[in-house]
Scaffold this motif. Structure first.
Motif: not given
Length: 95
Positions: A26-29, A63-70, A76-88
């Motif tokens: 996971v190159k960046l999150i 501090e503990k973050s408030l419950p809720g939606v984040y 993400v980089q996969y095995e056997g690949s140098s490219s990344t896929d982006k997710f949100k």
């Protein structure tokens, strides 16, 4: 995952990270609260299935973050690949 509960005592459900069969790195999150403030940023994390306890644990500025939606953005980089896929998406933090 779409729900994490850092206080559950179950390591598999205590951190937000991405995982999958072929995920190498996971190159960046980034995680944002409902006001758009970044509460976590991580780079070069291993697949959440391979190493438990990596990723966001629901703590922001000591501090503990408030419950809720984040929201998250990830590259993400996969095995056997140098490219990344982006997710949100989103997930829920429980306490």
């Amino acid at each position: 995952p779409n729900v994490i509960n850092p206080t559950s005592g179950v390591l598999d459900n205590s951190h937000f990270n991405l995982y999958g069969k072929r995920v190498r790195n996971v190159k960046l999150i980034q995680i944002f609260d409902r006001w758009g403030e970044m509460v976590y940023s991580g780079e070069n994390l291993q697949d959440g299935n391979k190493v438990k306890g990596l990723g966001w644990n629901g703590i922001f500025r000591g501090e503990k973050s408030l419950p809720g939606v984040y929201a998250f953005y990830a590259e993400v980089q996969y095995e056997g690949s140098s490219s990344t896929d982006k997710f949100k998406g989103e997930f829920t933090l429980l306490r």
